[in-house]
Design a protein around this motif. Structure first.
Motif, PDB file in Angstrom:
ATOM      1  N   GLY A   1       0.905  -1.104  -0.147  1.00  0.00           N
ATOM      2  CA  GLY A   1      -0.005   0.158   0.018  1.00  0.00           C
ATOM      3  C   GLY A   1       1.070   1.058  -0.064  1.00  0.00           C
ATOM      4  O   GLY A   1       0.496   2.236  -0.935  1.00  0.00           O
ATOM      5  N   VAL A   2       1.881   1.501   0.743  1.00  0.00           N
ATOM      6  CA  VAL A   2       2.497   2.708   1.070  1.00  0.00           C
ATOM      7  C   VAL A   2       3.557   2.536  -0.163  1.00  0.00           C
ATOM      8  O   VAL A   2       3.813   3.853  -0.724  1.00  0.00           O
ATOM      9  CB  VAL A   2       3.208   2.593   2.391  1.00  0.00           C
ATOM     10  CG1 VAL A   2       4.471   1.722   2.356  1.00  0.00           C
ATOM     11  CG2 VAL A   2       3.744   4.116   2.651  1.00  0.00           C
TER      12      VAL A   2
ATOM     13  N   ASN B   1       2.979   1.816  -3.233  1.00  0.00           N
ATOM     14  CA  ASN B   1       2.045   2.428  -4.413  1.00  0.00           C
ATOM     15  C   ASN B   1       1.829   3.785  -4.175  1.00  0.00           C
ATOM     16  O   ASN B   1       1.897   4.589  -5.025  1.00  0.00           O
ATOM     17  CB  ASN B   1       0.668   1.492  -4.461  1.00  0.00           C
ATOM     18  CG  ASN B   1       0.710   0.377  -5.121  1.00  0.00           C
ATOM     19  OD1 ASN B   1       1.688  -0.150  -5.716  1.00  0.00           O
ATOM     20  ND2 ASN B   1      -0.291  -0.671  -4.719  1.00  0.00           N
ATOM     21  N   ILE B   2       1.594   4.207  -2.948  1.00  0.00           N
ATOM     22  CA  ILE B   2       1.474   5.531  -2.797  1.00  0.00           C
ATOM     23  C   ILE B   2       2.637   6.451  -3.354  1.00  0.00           C
ATOM     24  O   ILE B   2       2.640   7.489  -4.091  1.00  0.00           O
ATOM     25  CB  ILE B   2       1.059   5.929  -1.072  1.00  0.00           C
ATOM     26  CG1 ILE B   2      -0.085   5.421  -0.599  1.00  0.00           C
ATOM     27  CG2 ILE B   2       1.334   7.522  -0.980  1.00  0.00           C
ATOM     28  CD1 ILE B   2      -1.339   5.994  -1.260  1.00  0.00           C
TER      29      ILE B   2
ATOM     30  N   ASN C   1       2.907   8.587  -6.743  1.00  0.00           N
ATOM     31  CA  ASN C   1       2.880  10.115  -6.543  1.00  0.00           C
ATOM     32  C   ASN C   1       4.492  10.713  -6.170  1.00  0.00           C
ATOM     33  O   ASN C   1       4.577  11.599  -5.374  1.00  0.00           O
ATOM     34  CB  ASN C   1       1.970  10.404  -5.244  1.00  0.00           C
ATOM     35  CG  ASN C   1       0.716   9.998  -5.401  1.00  0.00           C
ATOM     36  OD1 ASN C   1      -0.130  10.841  -5.933  1.00  0.00           O
ATOM     37  ND2 ASN C   1       0.240   8.912  -4.956  1.00  0.00           N
TER      38      ASN C   1
ATOM     39  N   SER D   1       1.932  11.344   6.602  1.00  0.00           N
ATOM     40  CA  SER D   1       1.389  10.699   5.518  1.00  0.00           C
ATOM     41  C   SER D   1       1.515   9.292   5.117  1.00  0.00           C
ATOM     42  O   SER D   1       0.725   8.564   4.869  1.00  0.00           O
ATOM     43  CB  SER D   1       1.459  11.973   4.210  1.00  0.00           C
ATOM     44  OG  SER D   1       2.633  11.612   3.457  1.00  0.00           O
ATOM     45  N   LEU D   2       2.900   9.208   5.249  1.00  0.00           N
ATOM     46  CA  LEU D   2       3.407   7.887   4.825  1.00  0.00           C
ATOM     47  C   LEU D   2       2.928   6.704   5.900  1.00  0.00           C
ATOM     48  O   LEU D   2       2.455   5.655   5.683  1.00  0.00           O
ATOM     49  CB  LEU D   2       4.882   7.579   4.686  1.00  0.00           C
ATOM     50  CG  LEU D   2       5.268   8.360   3.353  1.00  0.00           C
ATOM     51  CD1 LEU D   2       6.936   8.496   3.364  1.00  0.00           C
ATOM     52  CD2 LEU D   2       4.628   7.808   2.168  1.00  0.00           C
TER      53      LEU D   2
ATOM     54  N   SER E   1      -0.619   6.070   5.705  1.00  0.00           N
ATOM     55  CA  SER E   1      -0.735   5.384   4.638  1.00  0.00           C
ATOM     56  C   SER E   1      -0.553   3.896   4.998  1.00  0.00           C
ATOM     57  O   SER E   1      -1.254   2.956   4.497  1.00  0.00           O
ATOM     58  CB  SER E   1      -0.278   5.879   3.075  1.00  0.00           C
ATOM     59  OG  SER E   1      -0.672   7.152   2.817  1.00  0.00           O
TER      60      SER E   1
ATOM     61  N   TYR F   1      -3.439   1.182   4.202  1.00  0.00           N
ATOM     62  CA  TYR F   1      -3.213   0.159   3.331  1.00  0.00           C
ATOM     63  C   TYR F   1      -2.691  -1.123   3.564  1.00  0.00           C
ATOM     64  O   TYR F   1      -2.651  -1.722   2.633  1.00  0.00           O
ATOM     65  CB  TYR F   1      -2.671   1.078   2.059  1.00  0.00           C
ATOM     66  CG  TYR F   1      -3.824   2.130   1.498  1.00  0.00           C
ATOM     67  CD1 TYR F   1      -4.837   1.983   1.061  1.00  0.00           C
ATOM     68  CD2 TYR F   1      -3.319   3.462   1.737  1.00  0.00           C
ATOM     69  CE1 TYR F   1      -5.921   2.986   0.848  1.00  0.00           C
ATOM     70  CE2 TYR F   1      -4.232   4.745   1.269  1.00  0.00           C
ATOM     71  CZ  TYR F   1      -5.272   4.410   0.832  1.00  0.00           C
ATOM     72  OH  TYR F   1      -6.101   5.488   0.569  1.00  0.00           O
TER      73      TYR F   1
ATOM     74  N   SER G   1      -0.974  10.400 -11.130  1.00  0.00           N
ATOM     75  CA  SER G   1      -0.928   9.343 -10.284  1.00  0.00           C
ATOM     76  C   SER G   1      -1.910   8.013 -10.966  1.00  0.00           C
ATOM     77  O   SER G   1      -1.712   7.089 -10.955  1.00  0.00           O
ATOM     78  CB  SER G   1      -1.557   9.469  -8.775  1.00  0.00           C
ATOM     79  OG  SER G   1      -2.699  10.177  -8.796  1.00  0.00           O
TER      80      SER G   1
ATOM     81  N   HIS H   1     -12.216   8.491   1.690  1.00  0.00           N
ATOM     82  CA  HIS H   1     -11.646   9.418   2.482  1.00  0.00           C
ATOM     83  C   HIS H   1     -12.422  10.656   2.459  1.00  0.00           C
ATOM     84  O   HIS H   1     -13.172  10.651   1.452  1.00  0.00           O
ATOM     85  CB  HIS H   1     -10.277   9.901   2.103  1.00  0.00           C
ATOM     86  CG  HIS H   1      -9.124   8.694   2.046  1.00  0.00           C
ATOM     87  ND1 HIS H   1      -8.460   8.386   3.559  1.00  0.00           N
ATOM     88  CD2 HIS H   1      -8.645   7.708   1.622  1.00  0.00           C
ATOM     89  CE1 HIS H   1      -7.694   7.487   3.192  1.00  0.00           C
ATOM     90  NE2 HIS H   1      -7.690   6.919   1.879  1.00  0.00           N
TER      91      HIS H   1
ATOM     92  N   TYR I   1      -2.742  14.108   5.823  1.00  0.00           N
ATOM     93  CA  TYR I   1      -2.374  14.383   4.190  1.00  0.00           C
ATOM     94  C   TYR I   1      -2.156  15.568   4.051  1.00  0.00           C
ATOM     95  O   TYR I   1      -1.885  16.254   3.166  1.00  0.00           O
ATOM     96  CB  TYR I   1      -3.510  13.874   3.238  1.00  0.00           C
ATOM     97  CG  TYR I   1      -3.599  12.475   3.456  1.00  0.00           C
ATOM     98  CD1 TYR I   1      -2.366  11.565   3.303  1.00  0.00           C
ATOM     99  CD2 TYR I   1      -4.571  11.701   4.055  1.00  0.00           C
ATOM    100  CE1 TYR I   1      -2.516  10.206   3.114  1.00  0.00           C
ATOM    101  CE2 TYR I   1      -4.797  10.381   4.132  1.00  0.00           C
ATOM    102  CZ  TYR I   1      -3.708   9.410   3.844  1.00  0.00           C
ATOM    103  OH  TYR I   1      -3.797   8.185   3.958  1.00  0.00           O
TER     104      TYR I   1
END
Length: 250
Positions: free
Chosen positions: A11-12, A14-15, A19, A62-63, A66, A70, A130, A199, A209
């Motif tokens: 998950g992280v 992919n973030i 991005n 934010s990470l 995430s 996720y 993204s 969200h 975020y």
């Protein structure tokens, strides 16, 4: 894409993968301010250092969120679907906006149901880089049908469950979003349920975020869309402090 067994940190990762330009901009900004700090008065140096620290903390927060949402939470168990007792012979329609992480999970969770997957991604209007990166990284679910937001190619009163996960907020224009909601109402059975998972533009997501929370829509906006489409909120489920699922019916 088979994702019932997710990789560690998927998950992280992919973030960051989708991005990465934001992180490059942040790191370049930090380096520029640290360089500039060597040429200004000491009082300004402290200000520049403070800004750098704030940027770093914002990225790490934010990470971390995430990672929790996720990679650690039970988000991908889709447990909130249990609140509607999906029948074994149900027709399920899963709608995405170019990146689909839930169709394989729904088919795995409800193997006896008929699953149709619709994708309303339009590169002319959904211009976020993204999404383009996500589509390049992960192929669509087999037999995914490309659609527009103002028409869903299904008969009226024909669907038992509609799932729209992390997708409806990509419809930025309110009139277009209302047309989409009206289509959801048209195709859902009188006994069916619509599940909108998002969200929200609220304090938890702002804390997580920062200005990125402006990409989400407020709870008041969703409530207004639901009411204007003459749908009824059956139940709201907080999947995590950062994610809400609205279960609707006619």
């Amino acid at each position: 894409m088979e994702i019932t067994d997710r990789k560690p940190l998927q998950g992280v990762a992919n973030i960051v993968r989708f991005n990465w330009h934001f992180y490059i901009i942040a790191l370049v900004s930090i380096c520029a301010m640290l360089y500039l700090a060597g040429f200004v008065a000491q009082s300004y140096t402290y200000i520049l250092y403070g800004i750098c620290i704030a940027i770093i903390l914002s990225m790490l927060t934010s990470l971390a969120v995430s990672f929790y949402v996720y990679d650690v939470s039970n988000l991908y168990s889709l447990y909130w679907f249990d609140a509607i007792a999906v029948p074994n012979n149900a027709t399920i329609v899963n709608i995405n906006a170019g990146f689909d992480e839930t169709s394989a999970l729904l088919q795995h969770k409800y193997p006896k149901c008929t699953l149709a997957v619709l994708d309303f991604y339009n590169p002319a209007t959904h211009t976020e880089v993204s999404i383009k990166r996500a589509r390049s990284a992960y192929p669509p679910y087999p037999n995914t049908q490309q659609i527009s937001t103002n028409y869903l190619p299904l008969n009226a009163n024909s669907v038992d469950v509609i799932a729209v996960t992390f997708a409806a907020h990509e419809i930025r224009n309110n009139d277009e979003r209302m047309a989409f909601f009206n289509e959801l109402k048209r195709i859902i059975k009188p006994t069916g349920k619509i599940i909108i998972t998002e969200h929200l533009r609220d304090w938890p997501n702002f804390t997580a975020y920062n200005i990125g929370y402006f990409h989400f829509l407020s709870k008041q906006t969703w409530q207004s869309n639901i009411a204007t489409a003459q749908l009824t909120l059956f139940k709201e489920i907080k999947i995590t402090p950062f994610i809400s699922s609205f279960i609707l019916h006619k």
